[in-house]
Motif scaffolding. Structure first.
Motif, mmCIF file in Angstrom:
data_model
loop_
_atom_site.group_PDB
_atom_site.id
_atom_site.type_symbol
_atom_site.label_atom_id
_atom_site.label_comp_id
_atom_site.label_asym_id
_atom_site.label_seq_id
_atom_site.Cartn_x
_atom_site.Cartn_y
_atom_site.Cartn_z
ATOM 1 N N MET A 159 55.795 52.290 31.298
ATOM 2 C CA MET A 159 54.489 52.980 31.395
ATOM 3 C C MET A 159 53.652 52.623 30.171
ATOM 4 O O MET A 159 54.005 52.976 29.054
ATOM 5 N N GLU A 160 52.569 51.928 30.374
ATOM 6 C CA GLU A 160 51.744 51.517 29.248
ATOM 7 C C GLU A 160 50.432 52.291 29.252
ATOM 8 O O GLU A 160 49.758 52.381 30.280
ATOM 9 N N LEU A 161 50.102 52.876 28.126
ATOM 10 C CA LEU A 161 48.826 53.562 27.975
ATOM 11 C C LEU A 161 47.973 52.760 27.001
ATOM 12 O O LEU A 161 48.409 52.447 25.901
ATOM 13 N N ILE A 162 46.762 52.414 27.435
ATOM 14 C CA ILE A 162 45.856 51.652 26.573
ATOM 15 C C ILE A 162 44.792 52.616 26.050
ATOM 16 O O ILE A 162 44.103 53.274 26.835
ATOM 17 N N VAL A 163 44.710 52.714 24.718
ATOM 18 C CA VAL A 163 43.832 53.714 24.104
ATOM 19 C C VAL A 163 42.569 53.051 23.566
ATOM 20 O O VAL A 163 42.642 52.034 22.875
ATOM 21 N N GLU A 164 41.421 53.611 23.913
ATOM 22 C CA GLU A 164 40.135 53.130 23.392
ATOM 23 C C GLU A 164 39.409 54.306 22.747
ATOM 24 O O GLU A 164 39.287 55.363 23.355
ATOM 25 N N HIS A 165 38.903 54.057 21.540
ATOM 26 C CA HIS A 165 38.169 55.121 20.844
ATOM 27 C C HIS A 165 36.677 54.952 21.072
ATOM 28 O O HIS A 165 36.117 53.896 20.801
ATOM 29 N N HIS A 166 36.049 55.963 21.615
ATOM 30 C CA HIS A 166 34.598 55.979 21.806
ATOM 31 C C HIS A 166 34.039 57.175 21.050
ATOM 32 O O HIS A 166 34.770 58.097 20.702
ATOM 33 N N ALA A 167 32.716 57.146 20.847
ATOM 34 C CA ALA A 167 32.094 58.257 20.120
ATOM 35 C C ALA A 167 32.287 59.572 20.881
ATOM 36 O O ALA A 167 32.549 60.617 20.289
ATOM 37 N N ALA A 168 32.197 59.505 22.210
ATOM 38 C CA ALA A 168 32.219 60.733 23.001
ATOM 39 C C ALA A 168 33.631 61.248 23.266
ATOM 40 O O ALA A 168 33.826 62.446 23.474
ATOM 41 N N ALA A 169 34.598 60.329 23.288
ATOM 42 C CA ALA A 169 35.958 60.739 23.662
ATOM 43 C C ALA A 169 36.940 59.599 23.397
ATOM 44 O O ALA A 169 36.538 58.460 23.190
ATOM 45 N N THR A 170 38.207 59.936 23.429
ATOM 46 C CA THR A 170 39.250 58.906 23.404
ATOM 47 C C THR A 170 39.635 58.624 24.852
ATOM 48 O O THR A 170 39.997 59.537 25.602
ATOM 49 N N LEU A 171 39.512 57.362 25.227
ATOM 50 C CA LEU A 171 39.828 56.968 26.599
ATOM 51 C C LEU A 171 41.279 56.492 26.648
ATOM 52 O O LEU A 171 41.686 55.643 25.858
ATOM 53 N N ILE A 172 42.067 57.064 27.578
ATOM 54 C CA ILE A 172 43.460 56.624 27.754
ATOM 55 C C ILE A 172 43.566 55.999 29.138
ATOM 56 O O ILE A 172 43.462 56.693 30.147
ATOM 57 N N ARG A 173 43.728 54.689 29.162
ATOM 58 C CA ARG A 173 43.830 54.004 30.461
ATOM 59 C C ARG A 173 45.309 53.843 30.816
ATOM 60 O O ARG A 173 46.079 53.279 30.033
ATOM 61 N N VAL A 174 45.682 54.325 32.014
ATOM 62 C CA VAL A 174 47.063 54.200 32.472
ATOM 63 C C VAL A 174 47.213 52.828 33.133
ATOM 64 O O VAL A 174 46.631 52.564 34.176
ATOM 65 N N ASN A 175 47.986 51.965 32.484
ATOM 66 C CA ASN A 175 48.162 50.608 33.001
ATOM 67 C C ASN A 175 49.440 50.554 33.844
ATOM 68 O O ASN A 175 50.391 49.850 33.534
ATOM 69 N N ALA A 176 49.446 51.358 34.911
ATOM 70 C CA ALA A 176 50.595 51.433 35.814
ATOM 71 C C ALA A 176 50.068 51.897 37.165
ATOM 72 O O ALA A 176 49.001 52.512 37.239
ATOM 73 N N THR A 177 50.804 51.600 38.221
ATOM 74 C CA THR A 177 50.330 51.977 39.555
ATOM 75 C C THR A 177 50.930 53.294 40.036
ATOM 76 O O THR A 177 50.477 53.839 41.035
ATOM 77 N N ARG A 178 51.948 53.802 39.320
ATOM 78 C CA ARG A 178 52.595 55.030 39.784
ATOM 79 C C ARG A 178 52.910 55.958 38.614
ATOM 80 O O ARG A 178 53.324 55.508 37.546
#
Lengths: 112, 143
Positions: free
Chosen positions: A1-20
């Protein structure tokens, strides 16, 4: 399970790089979320665009991810695919989470 | 002239180890079996229900013995799709199907949604304890 984290001014975005997010992966997801949300403050948006399937174990892990937040942190969801959307609606957990149609637009349009 | 062979009502029949890592493969096989049949539009609902039913077997029926097998059959019968699941694990408590009451959302329960999801999406379901096996039948109305 890979989570890709991006920091933005408004929020921290956590993208789930998995299909399930399901029984075999739920525990790992929950631990990754604990580690990810332990590092940052404020608002988190979980981008579920690539997640095509969730079961009750996966749903429980998303709920657990919210419950393990510290005061001042929030967890919102984005881009629920058809099965994920259905599971959240049937269990009425769609009433608990703020849900966005699209993660990038949620980050861009809602400056905090 | 030879008689036309009738279409088999059985779309899929499998016997497999009761391990949750096998569930994604079962769901994939199920979707492939439904493809092109009149039950294809039920694919999402069948996946949600089957995942819960299989995980119940893995996590509850075999919790007393640690390891086991399950048999799965998917068939078309008249106006419904039927899924039969058999396992040789512990019986359901009180030999009856759980009610599947939804936890209140604000309690932030991390579990207790499985039977709710199953009951929300099937048209009928039946459970029988027969010869040391659990036999669960799930019916879906064809659209």
């Amino acid at each position: 399970m890979e989570l890709i984290v991006e920091h933005h001014a408004a929020a921290t975005l956590i993208r789930v790089n998995a299909t399930r997010i399901d029984a075999p992966t739920a525990l790992h997801f929950k631990e990754e979320m604990r580690s990810t949300t332990g590092k940052d403050e404020g608002r988190f948006i979980l981008d579920l665009q690539h997640v095509t399937f969730i079961d009750s174990s996966g749903l429980g892990a998303v709920v657990a991810s919210m419950k393990q937040l510290r005061p001042g942190q929030t967890l919102e969801l984005a881009a629920l695919q058809p099965i994920v959307d259905k599971v959240f609606r049937l269990t009425r957990m769609d009433t608990i989470f703020a849900i966005h149609a699209d993660a990038d637009r949620a980050v861009a349009s809602e400056k905090t | 002239m030879p008689a036309k062979k009738p279409d088999s009502p059985i779309l899929l029949a499998l016997c497999l180890p009761a391990l949750n890592v096998a569930t994604p493969d079962v769901l994939r096989a199920c979707i492939n079996a439904l493809a092109g049949s009149k039950a294809a539009p039920l694919g999402d609902d069948v996946q949600i229900v089957l995942a819960e039913a299989v995980n119940n077997i893995v996590e509850h029926a075999y919790i007393c013995m640690g390891f086991g097998a399950l048999a799965l059959r998917i068939s078309l019968t008249g106006q419904s799709l039927k899924i039969d699941l058999i396992d040789w694990g512990c019986p359901l408590p009180n030999l009856s199907l759980p009610a599947g009451h939804a936890p209140e959302p604000e309690t932030l329960s991390e579990g207790g949604y499985g039977w709710l999801l199953i009951r929300s999406l099937v048209s009928t379901l039946e459970y029988q304890r027969l010869a040391d096996s659990n036999q669960l039948s799930l019916h879906f109305d064809l659209c």
